[in-house]
Design an enzyme around this catalytic site. Structure first.
Site, short mmCIF file in Angstrom:
data_model
loop_
_atom_site.label_atom_id
_atom_site.label_comp_id
_atom_site.label_asym_id
_atom_site.label_seq_id
_atom_site.Cartn_x
_atom_site.Cartn_y
_atom_site.Cartn_z
N LYS A 36 14.53 21.32 -2.11
CA LYS A 36 14.67 21.78 -2.93
C LYS A 36 13.80 21.50 -4.03
CE LYS A 36 16.31 17.07 -4.67
NZ LYS A 36 17.90 16.45 -4.50
N ARG A 131 26.89 8.58 -8.28
CA ARG A 131 26.29 9.56 -8.27
C ARG A 131 27.92 9.99 -6.99
NH1 ARG A 131 20.50 13.02 -7.54
NH2 ARG A 131 21.86 13.36 -4.97
C1 LIG Z 1 16.92 15.09 -3.62
C2 LIG Z 1 17.50 14.09 -3.22
C3 LIG Z 1 16.84 13.64 -1.95
C4 LIG Z 1 15.44 13.26 -1.81
O1 LIG Z 1 14.67 12.73 -2.83
P1 LIG Z 1 13.37 12.29 -3.13
O2 LIG Z 1 13.62 11.26 -4.52
O3 LIG Z 1 12.07 13.42 -3.84
O4 LIG Z 1 12.96 11.63 -1.54
C5 LIG Z 1 17.67 12.61 -1.03
N1 LIG Z 1 18.38 12.74 -0.69
C6 LIG Z 1 19.81 13.61 -1.36
C7 LIG Z 1 21.19 13.54 -1.65
C8 LIG Z 1 18.53 14.22 -3.41
O5 LIG Z 1 19.27 14.76 -3.19
#
Ligand SMILES: *Cc1c(COP(=O)(O)O)cnc(C)c1O
Length: 371
Positions: A36, A131
């Site tokens: 993302k 969350r």
């Molecule tokens: C953004 C996201 C991740 C990745 O997180 P990082 O800290 O960049 O590794 C993993 N799982 C979900 C659900 C996310 O929204």
């Protein structure tokens, strides 16, 4: 070359990814590469898939569609709950989606029936970060309902910590996830199920020899790109923290007083800055600003301080160096700065390969002269 320019070193990202993939692989944990932050840019996707990530995860269906159109064939996972208004696109472009709401699961089932496809779903469990996630007491009922829905296949459970509230992944919350999996997701055939323990903030738990239990997948973004453990923002041993750099051009450089004159009120961004009189300083302006990038996430070269920023000017105190107009300054970026830079149309993205691991690390704390 146009500036500001985000330099993205694909070799360093490949190196970081392959280190983490092989380390976690030894613990029986696969890696979903989270795309993302870089909007699924195919260059980076290729680097991380070459390094062994087994699937790609993104929270936005647009990015997944973009990767599909770029001909990327890896398994794609929507790691944010689908929007009800997007279920058709989700079934069309994503192989798996993460879910917490029955209404959406029902809509996914209808969309999958219409498309004549089976869509795989993973249920997210709330483990305390507040969350996304189904409360543990409700999981069993939801699984029973999901099993009744046609054209959906439940492939596992997942959790996400340390995002909204900073709750640390540890043996207690990870064991809770494993226990739920033991109760609700039959152990065999093991490899068909994904128990996705979390994001880059789970790494510290794994490194410290945590009890892995049923966890067999992590979703990694920041650690692959920036070599950082996001819990403490500390570099991970053996990984590059400078795969991303921002190069910006000097448009003014003058000896100026350090203290403004005239009566002061709010600055352009609503704060009332305070100034200490240090006499005259070497002040330079580089052509970038808050509209392009989260300037608080920029780290200037040694010997240079960021002393101010507006939407399009970044003001530097260059101390003993007088920069020449037209020269460039190279900054390191944190995750927030990478996110904003990737989405800014004003910042050119420049992908390159430094042959990390074979060559010494690129110099990043230097000021390049235009000459
Ligand atoms: C953004 C996201 C991740 C990745 O997180 P990082 O800290 O960049 O590794 C993993 N799982 C979900 C659900 C996310 O929204």
């Amino acid at each position: 070359m146009s500036y500001p320019r985000l330099k993205i070193d694909l070799d360093k990202i490949h190196h970081n990814t392959s280190r983490l993939v092989s380390y976690l692989g030894e613990q029986g944990i696969s890696v979903t590469g989270v795309t993302k932050s870089f909007l699924g840019a195919p260059q980076i996707v290729k680097a991380i898939t070459r390094a062994g990530v087994t699937s790609l995860g993104d929270s936005r269906i647009e990015n997944i569609e973009h990767m599909r159109k770029s001909g990327i064939s890896a398994q794609m996972v929507l790691i944010r709950s689908p929007m009800l208004s997007q279920v058709t696109r989700v079934v069309d472009a994503a192989d798996v989606s993460f879910n917490t709401e029955l209404t959406i699961l029902r809509a996914l089932s209808c969309a999958a029936i219409k498309a004549g496809k089976t869509h795989q779903v993973l249920l997210m469990v709330e483990l305390g970060d507040l969350r996304e996630g189904i409360l543990p007491k409700d999981i069993k009922d939801i699984i029973d309902e999901v099993k009744k829905l046609n054209n959906l296949r439940l492939i596992g459970l997942g959790a996400n910590l340390a995002c909204r509230s900073g709750v640390i992944p540890d043996n207690t919350n990870m064991n809770e996830l494993s226990e739920l999996a033991n109760l609700l997701i039959p152990q065999k055939p093991f490899s068909e199920h994904i128990i996705s323990g979390g994001n880059s903030s789970n790494l510290n738990w794994v490194f410290k020899g945590g009890d892995i239990g049923r966890v067999n997948n992590l979703r990694l973004g920041e650690s692959l790109l920036l070599g950082i453990d996001p819990l403490h923002r500390k570099p991970i041993d053996g990984l590059f923290v400078d795969a991303f750099t921002l190069v910006a051009e000097v448009i003014e450089s003058k000896l100026k007083p350090s203290k403004p004159w005239g009566k002061t009120a709010q600055s352009a961004f609503g704060d009332v800055p305070e100034f200490e009189d240090q006499g005259d300083i070497n002040q330079a302006i580089v052509a970038t600003g808050r509209q392009d990038i989260d300037v608080d996430g920029l780290e200037p070269p040694i010997g240079i301080d960021i002393i101010g920023a507006s939407s399009d000017h970044l003001v530097l105190n260059t101390r003993t160096t007088k920069l020449t107009v037209g020269s460039q300054v190279v900054f390191k970026l944190n995750y927030s700065a990478v996110l904003s830079a990737m989405t800014s149309p004003h910042i050119t993205k420049f992908f390159h390969e430094s042959r990390a691991g074979k060559m010494a690390s690129d110099p990043t704390h230097v000021v390049y002269d235009a000459a």
